[in-house]
Design an enzyme around this catalytic site. Sequence first.
Site, short mmCIF file in Angstrom:
data_model
loop_
_atom_site.label_atom_id
_atom_site.label_comp_id
_atom_site.label_asym_id
_atom_site.label_seq_id
_atom_site.Cartn_x
_atom_site.Cartn_y
_atom_site.Cartn_z
N ARG A 161 0.98 -0.97 -0.07
CA ARG A 161 0.31 0.14 0.30
C ARG A 161 0.75 1.35 -0.31
O ARG A 161 0.30 2.06 -0.10
CB ARG A 161 -0.57 -0.12 1.26
CG ARG A 161 -1.78 -1.71 1.35
CD ARG A 161 -3.45 -1.04 2.38
NE ARG A 161 -2.69 -0.70 3.22
CZ ARG A 161 -3.68 -0.40 4.12
NH1 ARG A 161 -5.60 -0.18 3.89
NH2 ARG A 161 -3.59 -0.69 5.40
N ASP A 162 2.15 1.50 -0.13
CA ASP A 162 3.13 2.11 -0.02
C ASP A 162 3.86 2.54 -1.09
O ASP A 162 5.50 2.84 -0.59
CB ASP A 162 3.27 2.81 1.18
CG ASP A 162 3.61 4.51 1.54
OD1 ASP A 162 2.84 4.63 0.24
OD2 ASP A 162 4.55 4.83 2.27
N LEU A 163 4.05 1.27 -2.02
CA LEU A 163 5.13 1.61 -2.84
C LEU A 163 6.26 3.01 -3.48
O LEU A 163 5.09 3.26 -4.09
CB LEU A 163 4.86 0.23 -3.82
CG LEU A 163 6.57 -0.18 -5.08
CD1 LEU A 163 7.13 0.07 -4.12
CD2 LEU A 163 5.78 -0.82 -5.56
N ASN A 167 10.90 4.57 -0.85
CA ASN A 167 10.32 3.83 0.86
C ASN A 167 11.11 2.13 0.29
O ASN A 167 10.78 0.91 0.94
CB ASN A 167 9.46 3.27 0.61
CG ASN A 167 8.23 4.30 1.40
OD1 ASN A 167 9.29 4.71 1.97
ND2 ASN A 167 6.47 3.84 1.61
N SER A 206 0.95 6.95 -0.60
CA SER A 206 1.30 8.61 -1.12
C SER A 206 0.54 9.06 -2.20
O SER A 206 0.03 8.14 -3.47
CB SER A 206 2.81 8.47 -1.56
OG SER A 206 3.49 7.55 -0.21
#
Length: 335
Positions: A161-163, A167, A206
């Site tokens: 959910r935040d690739l 990160n 994001s």
Amino acid sequence: NYLEFDDNVSDYDELEDDHNEELLESRGFMKDHCFREGSPRYAVKLLRGDLDSDTKREAALDLAIEAKFLATLSHPNVIKQRGTSGVPGHSQFFIILDKLNITLTEKRMAWREQKMKAKSGPFGLRKDRALLKTLWEERLTAAYDVARALKYLHENNIVYRDLKPDNCGFDIRNDVKVFDFGLAKELTERDRVGLDQYKASGLTGSRRYMAPEVVLCKPYGLSVDVFSFGIFLWELLAMKEPFEDYDVHKHARLVVKKGQRPMMKAYWPQYVKRLLESCWATNPRARPTFAEIYQMIKNFPELRTSSLTMTERTRMLMDRSVASLYQDAKENRST
């Protein structure tokens, strides 16, 4: 509210060797175990001290979730958690991770500088085609490593959910590691409402990399990571930030509602363009799985003919992972 969403602020401090040395020295574990021959081996992740109470509560929960996931995950392209301290969910809780040298965002900027030099060639006379080829292969290899990590997560029903490049980072061996699992979620049958559709929080992740169904707060599943990977891969190849001049209003209108996507370079190979288009498809069911993405990138001609094939790279990373586990066990026996 989507229009108030900010994806550029971190709620965490990551302590390394170059700042807040007194705090590092005060941790018994850090003092005894986190330095090898004078070089820092680990980084400490903890909450920032300037957060308001509500933000601190949410960030503490995210950090506890991250610690829970990292305690059970083991993959050569996933950051390794070495320890924790304190009570999960408490503001003083922190986790100890392998130290990374550079984020993929920083590496992307370095690649861009190298490409600009290569395009002018030595002494400005001609292009350095060998360097341009190497830089292209390095970016595809980084994408391959990340795809392997996401394939592993999805095999365990975990949606990341935040690739994004922020990160992902490179360790001392120049291997890519995915980190920051605070927004990861295990998908369970209890939350399933359809084929790869689950009840889950919207507006999570994001903005630039967020799948439309997440922005619109619809049920979603593993395919939201595939959408993010499409934007992520475009950023690596274009070496620039996606939608860089888009505020939240413009992004919502053009990307989420009208399906606009980043422009691809005319000279990019057709198989790369097809992969990008399939990953960021508006229809989640039209997107490939990471098992398919992994195989596609593995079979890209550039990587099949490079000095180290992707099969050889996979074997090398697995060998390193096993060696790391052996070293950990050896050190634990000696302490």
